[in-house]
Design an enzyme around this catalytic site. Structure first.
Site, mmCIF file in Angstrom:
data_model
loop_
_atom_site.group_PDB
_atom_site.id
_atom_site.type_symbol
_atom_site.label_atom_id
_atom_site.label_comp_id
_atom_site.label_asym_id
_atom_site.label_seq_id
_atom_site.Cartn_x
_atom_site.Cartn_y
_atom_site.Cartn_z
ATOM 1 N N THR A 16 0.815 -1.222 0.000
ATOM 2 C CA THR A 16 0.000 0.000 0.000
ATOM 3 C C THR A 16 0.845 1.266 0.000
ATOM 4 O O THR A 16 0.487 2.262 -0.629
ATOM 5 C CB THR A 16 -0.912 0.016 1.251
ATOM 6 O OG1 THR A 16 -1.819 -1.059 1.129
ATOM 7 C CG2 THR A 16 -1.691 1.301 1.383
ATOM 8 N N ASP A 60 1.420 -6.392 -4.718
ATOM 9 C CA ASP A 60 0.585 -6.430 -3.523
ATOM 10 C C ASP A 60 1.136 -7.630 -2.750
ATOM 11 O O ASP A 60 1.373 -8.691 -3.340
ATOM 12 C CB ASP A 60 -0.872 -6.663 -3.941
ATOM 13 C CG ASP A 60 -1.824 -6.652 -2.753
ATOM 14 O OD1 ASP A 60 -2.722 -5.812 -2.745
ATOM 15 O OD2 ASP A 60 -1.677 -7.501 -1.849
ATOM 16 N N SER A 61 1.332 -7.499 -1.451
ATOM 17 C CA SER A 61 2.042 -8.570 -0.756
ATOM 18 C C SER A 61 1.233 -9.856 -0.643
ATOM 19 O O SER A 61 1.742 -10.873 -0.200
ATOM 20 C CB SER A 61 2.526 -8.116 0.615
ATOM 21 O OG SER A 61 1.482 -8.132 1.545
ATOM 22 N N THR A 280 -1.157 -22.318 19.097
ATOM 23 C CA THR A 280 -2.478 -21.902 19.578
ATOM 24 C C THR A 280 -3.138 -20.863 18.663
ATOM 25 O O THR A 280 -2.452 -20.045 18.057
ATOM 26 C CB THR A 280 -2.397 -21.347 21.016
ATOM 27 O OG1 THR A 280 -3.689 -20.826 21.375
ATOM 28 C CG2 THR A 280 -1.369 -20.250 21.173
ATOM 29 N N GLN A 281 -4.448 -20.930 18.616
ATOM 30 C CA GLN A 281 -5.200 -19.909 17.869
ATOM 31 C C GLN A 281 -5.230 -18.582 18.628
ATOM 32 O O GLN A 281 -5.609 -17.553 18.073
ATOM 33 C CB GLN A 281 -6.645 -20.381 17.652
ATOM 34 C CG GLN A 281 -6.749 -21.579 16.740
ATOM 35 C CD GLN A 281 -8.183 -22.068 16.564
ATOM 36 O OE1 GLN A 281 -9.139 -21.393 16.918
ATOM 37 N NE2 GLN A 281 -8.325 -23.246 15.987
#
Ligand code: ASP
Length: 346
Positions: A16, A60-61, A280-281
């Site tokens: 960006t 764009d990454s 872990t989430q």
């Protein structure tokens, strides 16, 4: 201390920060670095040299990939001795993945490699890009009296924080505080001064030469469990041909369903030599497979703890370890070792 002979290499990949709005569709698209530079006349006032290399086509990454990581690392290797530090302009979407990957791909780093970008294009009046870029450049040349770089790590600088690259996660799609590092403190904070936490920055022996690594293996997958995930979904993911590693994104401190079908799939995979890493989430905290019976069951069937590693770091680390042709047993061993400060193990 500012060295007036200092030199930074700015590697512009896209994102960006360098985008403008398409006049017809209004969508943001990349443009050339020379034009981008016009929007930051302040760069000409910095009292050190800045050279630029840009991707032929800025991206764009979301189009970032291991081949492009290799390209970035190759640029750093080829210019390592000529520059005091490196700043990589990168889109925010995959910046945390790239920072993690590059941290494994360059061993014994003695100079700063700082990724930054912005949430608003640099041509916008309220852009966050200018400050991010200027401060990242200043950090890239900051040294002590003996001429040693303050920072000798791959980092992300965003808003006002310098974060260890392989500890970061993108946390906000709109806010200027786009990144956080929940399990490792910021290594510097930029206010009226840039305050470094030298005690948190990794150091390698002086005069050690960095080693650049290019071998990555993408035969891995992440499996993010959720209540209701179907047996056929999990089965299909573990049955991917040539699969070598699975990053299992679990609940809380490393818990997953205890249903027989689920455990059987994992047990079989581990038997076949697939390395299953438990992360872990949760944004913050660590996997503790001893804490609950469900975690213990995973441990008993051969799942390896990812402790407090981010999923981004775990992905990059498995690509790196398998890329070097390691056997599953060796991969498991290295997963539980800190290679670049990506994991906390007591
Ligand atoms: N889509 C953009 C990218 O990652 C977002 C950004 O740079 O902030 O390239």
């Amino acid at each position: 201390m500012l060295d007036h002979n200092a030199s930074v290499l700015l590697i512009y990949t896209g994102g960006t920060i360098g985008m403008i709005e398409d006049e017809v569709t209004g969508a943001l698209k990349s443009f050339d670095f020379q034009r981008l530079r016009q929007y930051v006349p302040e760069l000409n006032r910095l009292k050190f040299n800045i050279d630029t290399i840009q991707f032929e086509i800025p991206i764009d990454s979301s189009d970032m990939n291991p081949d492009k990581w290799k390209k970035i690392v190759r640029i750093i290797e080829e210019h390592y001795d000529q520059y005091d530090g490196f700043v990589i302009l990168h889109g925010t979407d995959t910046m945390a993945y790239s920072a993690a990957a590059i941290s494994f791909m360059i061993e014994n780093l003695t100079k700063p490699v700082i990724l930054t970008g912005s949430q608003l294009p640099i041509g916008k009046i309220r852009t966050d890009g200018k400050e991010n870029l200027i401060t990242a450049l200043e950090i890239a040349v900051d040294k002590d009296r003996d001429g040693n770089s303050f920072v000798s790590e791959v980092c992300i600088f965003f808003q006002n924080l310098l974060l260890r690259g392989n500890r970061t996660t993108k946390v906000n799609a709109a806010n200027f505080r786009a990144f956080n590092s929940f399990n490792y403190p910021a290594m510097a904070e930029a206010g009226t001064y840039i305050k470094y936490r030298h005690d948190l920055i990794r150091r390698v022996e002086k005069n050690v030469r960095p080693e650049f690594h290019y071998l990555l293996d993408t035969n891995i997958v992440t499996v993010r469990i959720f209540p209701g995930i179907m047996p056929q979904t999990v089965k299909a993911m573990f049955a991917i041909p040539n699969l070598k590693g699975v990053i299992l994104e679990t609940y809380g401190s490393g818990n997953a369903p205890t249903e027989i079908w689920f455990l059987d799939i994992i047990r079989e995979a581990v038997k076949k030599g697939i390395v299953v890493v438990n992360v872990t989430q949760c944004a913050s905290g660590s996997v503790e497979m001893d804490r609950y019976e469900s975690g213990q069951t995973l441990r008993d069937i051969g799942v390896v703890s990812g402790y407090d590693m981010t999923a981004e770091a775990a992905i990059a680390k498995l690509m790196f370890l398998f890329g070097h042709g390691l056997e599953p047993k060796q991969v498991k061993w290295y997963v539980n070792l800190s290679l670049a400060g990506e994991i906390t193990i007591d």
